[in-house]
Structures are given as structure tokens and as C-alpha cells.
Design an enzyme around this catalytic site. Structure first.
Site, PDB file in Angstrom:
ATOM      1  N   CYS A  79       0.772  -1.113  -0.072  1.00  0.00           N
ATOM      2  CA  CYS A  79      -0.330   0.086  -0.272  1.00  0.00           C
ATOM      3  C   CYS A  79       0.557   1.353  -0.247  1.00  0.00           C
ATOM      4  CB  CYS A  79      -0.625  -0.208   1.378  1.00  0.00           C
ATOM      5  SG  CYS A  79      -1.847   1.233   1.287  1.00  0.00           S
TER       6      CYS A  79
ATOM      7  N   HIS B  81      -9.953   1.066   0.856  1.00  0.00           N
ATOM      8  CA  HIS B  81      -9.860   2.492   1.436  1.00  0.00           C
ATOM      9  C   HIS B  81     -10.294   3.693   1.759  1.00  0.00           C
ATOM     10  CE1 HIS B  81      -5.461   2.578   1.542  1.00  0.00           C
ATOM     11  NE2 HIS B  81      -5.235   2.601   0.252  1.00  0.00           N
TER      12      HIS B  81
ATOM     13  N   HIS C 156      -9.323  -3.790  -2.682  1.00  0.00           N
ATOM     14  CA  HIS C 156      -7.594  -2.423  -2.314  1.00  0.00           C
ATOM     15  C   HIS C 156      -8.474  -0.930  -1.703  1.00  0.00           C
ATOM     16  CE1 HIS C 156      -3.612  -2.086  -0.570  1.00  0.00           C
ATOM     17  NE2 HIS C 156      -3.725  -0.799  -1.089  1.00  0.00           N
ATOM     18  N   GLU C 157      -8.957  -0.727  -2.536  1.00  0.00           N
ATOM     19  CA  GLU C 157      -9.135   0.338  -2.924  1.00  0.00           C
ATOM     20  C   GLU C 157     -10.575   1.249  -2.461  1.00  0.00           C
ATOM     21  OE1 GLU C 157      -6.975   2.639  -3.210  1.00  0.00           O
ATOM     22  OE2 GLU C 157      -5.968   0.896  -4.586  1.00  0.00           O
TER      23      GLU C 157
HETATM   24 ZN    ZN Z   1      -3.724   1.048  -0.454  1.00  0.00          ZN
END
Ligand code: ZN
Length: 179
Positions: free
Chosen positions: A105, A151, A147-148
């Protein structure tokens, strides 16, 4: 404009980002946010995707560099940036099958680990003009979608990764993409 990438410990990374409101679509303000996100991602050579909280903006937006996605053993010749913008994304579908994958990340610099991600995922999102679209993906892109989206919900991969390790120096032949 290149913006500083927020790092683990910054409260913005732990907030639930708010949806981009309808009145912002098609505006210069939204276009500038997205341009700045791509400018910031561009200089991170191992960066394949970036979410708005990573530049301190708590909106549900992430951007992707498709041209930087590589499967193990695959070599991609340098090409013009091939990009995607996902606004107010949600998962329309995910595969039953999940796999362990290496992950890093840009907001947890130098730390890598293993996560469990759906093999395939289909995202429904809006583009810069507010038009809805869906995009399905497998492999690294499916992983980046997950993953995004994490976030945007204040989740970092280190919250659920195993086998975390530190790697300060990038190894060109053996690197893990970060997002
Ligand atoms: Zn990340």
C-alpha cells in the site's frame, strides 16, 4: 499537481469517505481532484491504483493505472498511461473463489504482506460525468478494486494481512505492486 500521500496514522485513512454528490459531476473541481490523483500516482513507479483518502480527500473515488498491472512473469512494454476512474463504486458481483495474494500500500510504505481476496470482482461506479458503468476483472485488477474500496471504508490491508514484512529497497524483478 502532485499531492503528498497520506501515511498510516493519518486520521483521513480511517474515515468512511462520503459519496461524491451529483452536483460535483462534470465540474472543474472534480476534474482537478482526479488530475491530482493521477499526477500523484504517476510518480509512484510501483503504484497501480490510488484512493482519494490517500491524498487527504474523503470522497468515494479511486483511480487505476491499467498499464502498470502485471501478472507474475508477464512483461509489459512501456505504453501510454491507460487509466480508469471509479466514483461511488460498489461491488455488483464477486467470485465465490478467494486466493491468498501478495499486497502492498502506498500509504503503508515499505510494508508488504499476504491478503485473501476474491479472484474476480465486478464493480459498478460512475465516471467523471456521472455516467454509471460496470467493469469486471480478475487478478491484480480485481485485487485493486478490493484494496481501493477498503480505503473508502477506512480499512488498510495491514488490518487483515498475514505474513507482514518490511522491505525498504525495491527489487525490480521481484516487487509487489502497491495501491
Ligand atoms: Zn492502499
Amino acid at each position: 499537481m502532485i499531492l503528498p500521500i497520506t501515511q498510516d496514522g493519518d486520521p483521513v485513512l480511517r474515515k468512511t469517505s462520503v459519496p461524491v454528490p451529483e452536483e460535483l459531476f462534470g465540474t472543474k473541481e472534480l476534474a482537478t481532484i482526479i488530475t491530482n490523483m493521477f499526477d500523484t500516482l504517476d510518480k509512484e513507479k510501483d503504484g497501480v491504483a490510488l484512493a482519494a483518502p490517500q491524498v487527504g480527500i474523503s470522497y468515494r473515488i479511486f483511480v487505476v493505472r491499467y498499464d502498470r498491472m502485471r501478472e507474475p512473469g508477464e512483461t509489459v512494454e512501456s505504453v501510454a498511461p491507460d487509466t480508469g476512474v471509479f466514483i461511488n463504486p460498489s461491488f455488483a458481483k464477486v467470485s465465490r473463489r478467494q486466493s491468498e495474494v501478495p499486497e502492498g500500500c502506498l500509504s503503508v510504505r515499505g510494508i508488504y504482506g499476504t491478503t485473501v481476496r476474491y479472484d474476480r470482482a465486478t464493480v459498478r461506479a460512475q465516471d467523471e460525468q456521472g455516467v454509471w458503468f460496470t467493469r469486471g476483472a480478475g487478478g491484480l485488477l480485481a485485487q485493486a478494486f478490493q484494496h481501493e474500496t477498503d480505503h473508502l471504508d477506512g480499512i488498510l490491508f495491514i488490518d487483515h494481512a498475514s505474513e507482514l514484512y518490511e522491505q525498504k529497497e525495491r527489487q525490480p524483478d521481484h516487487d509487489t505492486e502497491a495501491a
